[in-house]
Design an enzyme around this catalytic site. Structure first.
Site, PDB file in Angstrom:
ATOM      1  N   SER A  20     -48.476  17.307 -72.902  1.00 41.13           N
ATOM      2  CA  SER A  20     -47.494  16.945 -71.883  1.00 41.13           C
ATOM      3  C   SER A  20     -46.637  15.779 -72.369  1.00 41.13           C
ATOM      4  O   SER A  20     -45.730  15.337 -71.665  1.00 41.13           O
ATOM      5  CB  SER A  20     -48.186  16.583 -70.563  1.00 41.13           C
ATOM      6  OG  SER A  20     -49.152  15.575 -70.771  1.00 41.13           O
ATOM      7  N   THR A 152     -17.298  28.078 -35.951  1.00 45.73           N
ATOM      8  CA  THR A 152     -18.618  28.706 -35.863  1.00 45.73           C
ATOM      9  C   THR A 152     -18.409  30.106 -36.413  1.00 45.73           C
ATOM     10  O   THR A 152     -17.315  30.677 -36.254  1.00 45.73           O
ATOM     11  CB  THR A 152     -19.148  28.790 -34.411  1.00 45.73           C
ATOM     12  OG1 THR A 152     -18.229  29.559 -33.636  1.00 45.73           O
ATOM     13  CG2 THR A 152     -19.312  27.419 -33.780  1.00 45.73           C
ATOM     14  N   HIS A 153     -19.406  30.638 -37.082  1.00 41.08           N
ATOM     15  CA  HIS A 153     -19.281  31.956 -37.750  1.00 41.08           C
ATOM     16  C   HIS A 153     -18.113  31.977 -38.731  1.00 41.08           C
ATOM     17  O   HIS A 153     -17.542  33.034 -39.001  1.00 41.08           O
ATOM     18  CB  HIS A 153     -19.104  33.096 -36.731  1.00 41.08           C
ATOM     19  CG  HIS A 153     -20.056  33.043 -35.582  1.00 41.08           C
ATOM     20  ND1 HIS A 153     -21.269  33.681 -35.584  1.00 41.08           N
ATOM     21  CD2 HIS A 153     -19.973  32.393 -34.400  1.00 41.08           C
ATOM     22  CE1 HIS A 153     -21.906  33.428 -34.439  1.00 41.08           C
ATOM     23  NE2 HIS A 153     -21.133  32.649 -33.715  1.00 41.08           N
ATOM     24  N   SER A 274      -9.172  26.409 -65.956  1.00 43.78           N
ATOM     25  CA  SER A 274      -9.667  27.683 -66.463  1.00 43.78           C
ATOM     26  C   SER A 274      -9.189  27.840 -67.900  1.00 43.78           C
ATOM     27  O   SER A 274      -8.096  27.412 -68.247  1.00 43.78           O
ATOM     28  CB  SER A 274      -9.120  28.818 -65.586  1.00 43.78           C
ATOM     29  OG  SER A 274      -9.085  30.025 -66.321  1.00 43.78           O
ATOM     30  N   LYS A 280      -5.247  27.296 -62.527  1.00 41.87           N
ATOM     31  CA  LYS A 280      -6.484  27.036 -61.778  1.00 41.87           C
ATOM     32  C   LYS A 280      -6.904  25.565 -61.758  1.00 41.87           C
ATOM     33  O   LYS A 280      -6.715  24.843 -62.724  1.00 41.87           O
ATOM     34  CB  LYS A 280      -7.634  27.850 -62.377  1.00 41.87           C
ATOM     35  CG  LYS A 280      -7.541  29.346 -62.143  1.00 41.87           C
ATOM     36  CD  LYS A 280      -7.649  29.738 -60.679  1.00 41.87           C
ATOM     37  CE  LYS A 280      -9.066  29.641 -60.172  1.00 41.87           C
ATOM     38  NZ  LYS A 280      -9.940  30.671 -60.736  1.00 41.87           N
ATOM     39  N   ASN A 282     -10.489  24.135 -60.384  1.00 41.08           N
ATOM     40  CA  ASN A 282     -11.723  24.649 -59.786  1.00 41.08           C
ATOM     41  C   ASN A 282     -12.658  23.543 -59.283  1.00 41.08           C
ATOM     42  O   ASN A 282     -12.841  22.528 -59.958  1.00 41.08           O
ATOM     43  CB  ASN A 282     -12.480  25.504 -60.810  1.00 41.08           C
ATOM     44  CG  ASN A 282     -11.697  26.735 -61.207  1.00 41.08           C
ATOM     45  OD1 ASN A 282     -10.950  27.298 -60.399  1.00 41.08           O
ATOM     46  ND2 ASN A 282     -11.829  27.140 -62.455  1.00 41.08           N
ATOM     47  N   GLU A 287     -19.666  23.691 -56.833  1.00 46.70           N
ATOM     48  CA  GLU A 287     -20.355  24.946 -57.174  1.00 46.70           C
ATOM     49  C   GLU A 287     -21.651  24.682 -57.933  1.00 46.70           C
ATOM     50  O   GLU A 287     -22.683  25.312 -57.679  1.00 46.70           O
ATOM     51  CB  GLU A 287     -19.442  25.838 -58.016  1.00 46.70           C
ATOM     52  CG  GLU A 287     -18.232  26.337 -57.243  1.00 46.70           C
ATOM     53  CD  GLU A 287     -17.202  26.944 -58.184  1.00 46.70           C
ATOM     54  OE1 GLU A 287     -17.435  28.060 -58.648  1.00 46.70           O
ATOM     55  OE2 GLU A 287     -16.186  26.276 -58.474  1.00 46.70           O
ATOM     56  N   TYR A 314     -59.961  17.230 -59.824  1.00 43.58           N
ATOM     57  CA  TYR A 314     -58.901  17.383 -60.821  1.00 43.58           C
ATOM     58  C   TYR A 314     -59.064  18.709 -61.548  1.00 43.58           C
ATOM     59  O   TYR A 314     -60.160  19.096 -61.939  1.00 43.58           O
ATOM     60  CB  TYR A 314     -58.911  16.235 -61.856  1.00 43.58           C
ATOM     61  CG  TYR A 314     -57.788  16.388 -62.882  1.00 43.58           C
ATOM     62  CD1 TYR A 314     -56.514  15.909 -62.617  1.00 43.58           C
ATOM     63  CD2 TYR A 314     -57.997  17.077 -64.081  1.00 43.58           C
ATOM     64  CE1 TYR A 314     -55.475  16.090 -63.521  1.00 43.58           C
ATOM     65  CE2 TYR A 314     -56.964  17.261 -64.983  1.00 43.58           C
ATOM     66  CZ  TYR A 314     -55.706  16.766 -64.698  1.00 43.58           C
ATOM     67  OH  TYR A 314     -54.685  16.954 -65.588  1.00 43.58           O
ATOM     68  N   GLN A 319     -51.338  19.193 -64.229  1.00 38.09           N
ATOM     69  CA  GLN A 319     -50.340  18.712 -65.196  1.00 38.09           C
ATOM     70  C   GLN A 319     -48.976  19.362 -64.942  1.00 38.09           C
ATOM     71  O   GLN A 319     -47.947  18.827 -65.315  1.00 38.09           O
ATOM     72  CB  GLN A 319     -50.837  19.023 -66.612  1.00 38.09           C
ATOM     73  CG  GLN A 319     -49.933  18.508 -67.709  1.00 38.09           C
ATOM     74  CD  GLN A 319     -50.641  18.521 -69.053  1.00 38.09           C
ATOM     75  OE1 GLN A 319     -51.604  17.786 -69.250  1.00 38.09           O
ATOM     76  NE2 GLN A 319     -50.196  19.357 -69.958  1.00 38.09           N
ATOM     77  N   LYS A 322     -45.550  17.641 -63.082  1.00 34.50           N
ATOM     78  CA  LYS A 322     -44.565  16.669 -63.565  1.00 34.50           C
ATOM     79  C   LYS A 322     -43.179  17.231 -63.844  1.00 34.50           C
ATOM     80  O   LYS A 322     -42.178  16.625 -63.475  1.00 34.50           O
ATOM     81  CB  LYS A 322     -45.115  15.951 -64.797  1.00 34.50           C
ATOM     82  CG  LYS A 322     -46.012  14.787 -64.409  1.00 34.50           C
ATOM     83  CD  LYS A 322     -46.684  14.189 -65.579  1.00 34.50           C
ATOM     84  CE  LYS A 322     -48.180  14.426 -65.673  1.00 34.50           C
ATOM     85  NZ  LYS A 322     -48.901  15.138 -64.665  1.00 34.50           N
TER      86      LYS A 322
END
Ligand code: ARG
Length: 459
Positions: A20, A152-153, A274, A280, A282, A287, A314, A319, A322
């Site tokens: 690890s 709404t919607h 782009s 463009k 963006n 996103e 344990y 492990q 993490k």
């Protein structure tokens, strides 16, 4: 470390499989801090002399400096950060280093390190949440009069001040802060002294260790202490929910930045172009954030799945706690910081928001309320305005252009004052109940947030 019982070396594949150190190396400052506190407890118990304790502290400080300068050689064969540091210490200072692990196991050591790490990171995340709240407040204050349709919607509903819409996010982020503060209470408990699972015959002063490491409490059951990862699961949940909130904000930003809405313009510094389409601009930050939220949720599910089948106490499965933890913490900090930077300098296009809120249908509910105040039962008023809406759509006559006679064809409760209802400012001012978006209420919200945010995140 366990050479006594074994005749052959661990297979190289097993080493690669079980290590690890490639990710838990970052726990080094906490491992060192914990070892120094443990050495103090060993000295107080008469296991180490003062000189040995000093040698240990000096050695650990040297190791910390070597790690920080990049000189330190992490060894995969030593599995994890705990054994890498202990082995380097013994190489450096000899016998006292070999005494350090008395009455300690990697099980209570890793539990301590992760708690110290979480405690420090929670504070940083709280500060970042606070900064994002401040950025949203700045954006709201930069555009005090901006009105947008509330949806709404994803259909236009009723008008609201843009600041009211932003304050909704301030509320969400504030609940996240509250959850972080609550989660911190359970992180902030000291597990060292629990040993492998049953403490030790060499009894150390756990309260002294807790005091040195600034923990207000110590764990009360050695078996629970070394196998408990609830605090990580809780933190991963809080971070997944912060991500969910950011993802919802992302979706709003993406919509607002589209040509169809056009409510905001993001700065060039927070957008991308782009490679093919020259026109463009963006909203990649939003996103990417929406995308990364999947990982945050995945990390929570990953840990819960790891935990669900574990017998006491344990198990090496632990492990696996993490990487999801580190990933969620790294991800959320960056997301919060980039969002704070982007939102503070976004520009609201009030020409477009005004155009959108000039849609008279946004005031259809207000017309129904008008009829209610003239004594018409709400259900009936709702139907009248529904028919009026159909008429408006069919005839192509917006509400404000209809005459009183037109209105009275649908209900004789309409009076000469009906046109006064058809004004966005009037509509906003009328919404003065607690939590509703009248300009006075919104200003009150803004000053409340200003005061609250100045006080800091309370962590
Ligand atoms: N690297 C281990 C972990 O993260 C440390 C504890 C190892 N304990 C053990 N008994 N093998 O869980």
């Amino acid at each position: 470390m366990w050479k006594g019982r074994f005749q052959t070396e661990t297979s190289n594949l097993v080493q690669r499989y079980g290590e690890s150190i490639s990710y838990d190396w970052r726990l080094y400052p906490y491992d060192i801090q914990g070892s120094m506190a443990h050495a103090a407890a060993l000295q107080a118990a008469g296991i180490l002399t003062k000189a040995e304790q000093r040698a240990i502290n000096r050695g650990l400080r040297d190791i910390q400096a070597e790690i920080e300068s990049g000189e330190f050689k992490f060894r995969m064969s030593l599995e994890d950060i705990h054994m890498n540091i202990e082995s380097a210490l013994t190489e450096k200072i000899g016998a006292p280093g070999a005494k350090l692990h008395t009455a300690r196991s990697r099980n209570d050591q890793v539990a301590l390190d992760v708690r110290l790490y979480c405690r420090a990171e929670v504070k940083k995340i709280a500060a970042s949440l606070n900064r994002l709240q401040s950025a949203l407040l700045t954006l709201a204050k930069n555009h005090p009069g901006a009105v947008v349709p509330g949806y709404t919607h994803l259909q236009r509903g009723q008008p609201v001040l843009f600041a009211h819409h932003l304050c909704a996010y301030l509320e969400m982020l504030d609940r996240d802060l509250e959850r972080l503060r609550d989660c911190q209470k359970r992180i902030n408990v000291m597990p060292l002294g629990s040993g492998a699972l049953a403490g030790s015959t060499i009894v150390l002063d756990r309260k002294l260790v807790a005091e040195m490491l600034d923990f207000p409490a110590v764990t009360q059951n050695s078996m629970d202490a070394i196998s408990d990862r609830d605090f990580i699961a809780e933190l991963l949940f809080v971070l997944a929910l912060v991500g969910t909130h950011l993802s919802r904000l992302s979706e709003d930003v993406i919509l607002w930045a589209s040509a169809e809405f056009g409510f905001i313009e993001l700065s060039d510094a927070h957008t991308t172009g782009s490679s093919l389409m020259p026109q463009k601009k963006n909203p990649d930050v939003a996103e990417i954030t929406r995308g990364k939220t999947g990982r945050l949720t995945g990390n929570l599910v990953s840990l819960l799945t790891t935990l669900k089948g574990l017998p006491m106490t344990y198990n090496r499965d632990l492990q696996e706690d993490k990487e999801p933890l580190f990933d969620s913490i790294d991800t959320i900090k960056l997301a919060l910081d980039v969002f704070a930077e982007m939102m503070a300098v976004a520009r609201v296009r009030t020409d477009r928001t005004r155009e959108a809120t000039s849609d008279p249908f946004l005031l259809a509910t207000d017309l129904a309320d008008y009829l209610v105040l003239k004594g018409v039962p709400f259900r009936q008023a709702h139907e009248v305005i529904g028919k009026l809406t159909a008429h408006s759509l069919e005839s192509g006559t917006p509400f404000p252009e209809m005459t009183l006679e037109d209105f009275r064809q649908f209900s004789d409760a309409f009076g000469a004052d009906v046109h006064q209802v058809l004004d966005v400012d009037t509509a906003l001012k009328a919404r003065k109940g607690i939590g509703a978006p009248s300009p006075t209420n919104v200003n009150r919200q803004l000053s409340r947030w200003e005061r609250r945010l100045k006080a800091g995140p309370g962590l």
